[in-house]
Design an enzyme around this catalytic site. Structure first.
Site, short mmCIF file in Angstrom:
data_model
loop_
_atom_site.label_atom_id
_atom_site.label_comp_id
_atom_site.label_asym_id
_atom_site.label_seq_id
_atom_site.Cartn_x
_atom_site.Cartn_y
_atom_site.Cartn_z
N SER A 1 -10.19 -0.11 6.42
CA SER A 1 -9.39 -0.11 5.18
C SER A 1 -8.80 -1.45 4.80
O SER A 1 -8.21 -1.58 3.72
CB SER A 1 -8.29 0.94 5.28
OG SER A 1 -8.84 2.23 5.39
N SER B 1 -9.33 2.10 2.56
CA SER B 1 -8.49 2.88 1.67
C SER B 1 -7.45 2.03 0.95
O SER B 1 -6.70 2.55 0.12
CB SER B 1 -7.77 3.97 2.49
OG SER B 1 -6.95 3.38 3.48
N LYS C 1 0.84 -1.20 0.00
CA LYS C 1 0.00 0.00 0.00
C LYS C 1 0.87 1.25 0.00
O LYS C 1 1.90 1.31 0.68
CB LYS C 1 -0.91 -0.02 1.23
CG LYS C 1 -1.91 1.11 1.31
CD LYS C 1 -2.82 0.93 2.52
CE LYS C 1 -3.84 2.05 2.64
NZ LYS C 1 -4.76 1.85 3.78
#
Length: 520
Positions: A200, A176, A94
């Site tokens: 997330s 996210s 990420k």
């Protein structure tokens, strides 16, 4: 070090290597019998990136050294060296998680050099990235996120543009960790590294038919990660099956002096690792709490209720004992503020201090070294202003004091008191009803459209984030529209091994996940 660039690779025989159903065990077995090399596997991964990333926009920075790293692992294997448990496995990370020499942009143009902002280039890896490297992975690249990880629904506001849902491109991908989920769901890679403050990991996993592990806070270090809350942020894997997620958690979990919270996890990892309790009979006799108004006073949609009822029958068929709404009358649902809101930001009041400490770690050559420098660099889009992505933080009672003095350890006494209440009630209910875990639909209703104002409606965000409890998502079917329906198993702190076992037994018996049609 110069910024990594998107590069193109020549066509190769790797096109015949099918990644869509490939697991970690398949990868290691293929290496062992000489069916393919790390180089050919990574070439196949890069071929899929070349074919699909332009559409789904999962990966925003490619590792230009991936093939060289693959060749080195092949050399070491040929030399008979002992390799790590994820040797040669293609992985993504990420964007908010630091990789030495790669930009950490948090999805924001103001923190992205090629978009006219400043580049934050860490001098060293986050501990979780270091652990992946020690385990032998080949990191294919970094993945897309919304600005400052501010959305649990999508990445539409990212400087890199929206990430699409691989299962249903016209629906939200979950946030996210949107890009990591899309990269794994599309089989560009085998595993993805995700991070959660408020959904997330859970949301993109369920949205894209994946297994996700939201670990107990303190089990996996979160140093070297652009924070929203040092008191809520956790790092965990996204995978296409439970076993792969468990193998990855073994690599990520454990103490590091960079994150003193991880001292609490010493002695909590199971002997034999997180795969040691995976068993097809793991649900027999287990007492599972069902979703109800005692947990949260928000009902499921009619179709979600129908799918949940089917899942209950499946769980009972596997020997589980289901307990209807054991949290009723406990006061648990009353802790949510406001009761019908989609998000509870408490715990994020420490953001200025947490970001200040993160920037300090980047190193002396960093473009931004303090929160004050960050504030100045981003003042034209003040994230805490009336229209800012983190505007709700201004409503937290203790936020203003932290913002006024971000270099000093913050007073977060209200959050700590709330966390204690959540944990106390949770433990009391589990003890009173002799519970082993909760099993809920991860979402109240099906996924909303990609472009619109509707948000994902979850059942466990932010309760388990504030409490610090673990949760494991697992695919559990589909709505009539084709949108994925997922379950989440939630348990006591440090109960990841047991939750993984329950998810594994359910996954093995039901096999709900289907390989998505990538070319639709």
């Amino acid at each position: 070090m110069s910024q990594p660039a998107i590069v193109r690779y020549e066509e190769s025989s790797s096109e015949s290597l099918d990644l869509a159903g490939l697991t970690v065990a398949d990868v290691q077995a293929g290496f062992a019998r000489g069916a393919f090399t790390v180089q050919s596997l990574v070439e196949a991964s890069l071929d899929r990136v070349e074919r699909y990333n332009a559409k789904y926009n999962a990966i925003i920075f490619l590792n230009s050294l991936a093939l060289e790293e693959a060749k080195e692992i092949d050399r070491r294997r040929a030399a008979g060296e002992c390799l790590g448990p994820l040797a040669g496995v293609p992985v993504v990370v990420k964007d908010t998680i630091d990789m030495a020499g790669f930009p950490t942009t948090a999805g924001w143009s103001l923190l992205c050099g090629k978009m006219g902002g400043v580049d934050l280039i860490p001098e060293r890896d986050a501990p979780v990235v270091g652990r992946l490297r020690e385990a032998g992975v080949v990191i294919i690249g970094k993945t897309n996120v919304p600005i400052l990880s501010g959305s649990g629904t999508h990445a539409n506001d990212s400087w890199a543009g929206p990430t699409l849902n691989v299962v249903m491109p016209d629906r939200v991908p979950g946030g996210s960790s949107s890009g990591s989920a899309s990269a794994v769901a599309s089989a560009m890679v085998v595993l993805g590294l995700a991070e959660e403050t408020g959904g997330s990991i859970q949301n993109p996993a369920s949205a894209q038919d994946l297994v996700g592990i939201k670990p107990t806070i303190g089990l996996v270090p979160n140093a070297g990660i652009m924070p929203l809350s040092g008191n809520r942020d956790v790092v965990g894997p996204l995978a296409r099956c439970v076993r792969d997620a468990a193998i990855c958690l073994d690599v990520l979990a454990g103490y590091t002096s960079e994150d003193p919270k991880t001292l609490a996890g010493v002695g909590k990892k199971p002997r034999g690792g997180y795969i040691s309790k995976l068993n097809v009979d793991a649900l027999k006799g287990k007492r599972l709490a069902l979703y109800g108004s005692g947990w949260r006073n928000q009902p499921l949609s009619m179709e979600a209720e129908k799918l949940y009822n089917r899942a209950k029958e499946e769980l009972q068929g596997l020997g589980a004992v289901l307990i209807e709404d054991p949290f009723a009358g406990s006061g648990f649902a009353d802790l949510r503020r406001p009761p019908l809101a989609n998000s509870d930001e408490r715990g994020l009041e420490s953001f200025p201090y947490d970001l200040h400490k993160y920037l300090e770690r980047l190193g002396p050559k960093s473009a931004l070294k303090t929160f004050s420098e960050f504030a100045k660099a981003t003042e034209k889009e003040n994230p805490f202003g009336p229209t800012g992505v983190l505007r709700d933080l201004a409503n937290l009672p203790q936020f203003a004091a932290v913002l006024a003095n971000p270099s000093q350890p913050p007073n977060i006494s209200e959050f700590i008191a709330l966390k204690e209440e959540y944990l106390t009630i949770f433990e009391e209910v589990f003890a009173r009803h002799h519970l082993d875990a909760c099993v809920f639909p991860q979402m109240l209703q099906e996924l909303p459209p990609l472009h619109g104002n509707e948000l994902i409606r979850e059942t466990t965000v932010n309760e388990i984030n504030i409490a610090g409890l673990p949760g494991i998502t697992v695919p559990a079917g589909y709505y009539a529209s084709g949108a994925p329906f997922g379950l989440i198993f939630v348990g006591r702190m440090w109960s990841e091994a047991e939750l993984l076992a329950y998810a594994y037994a359910y996954e093995w018996a039901t096999r709900h996940r289907k390989i998505p049609n990538m070319d639709k």
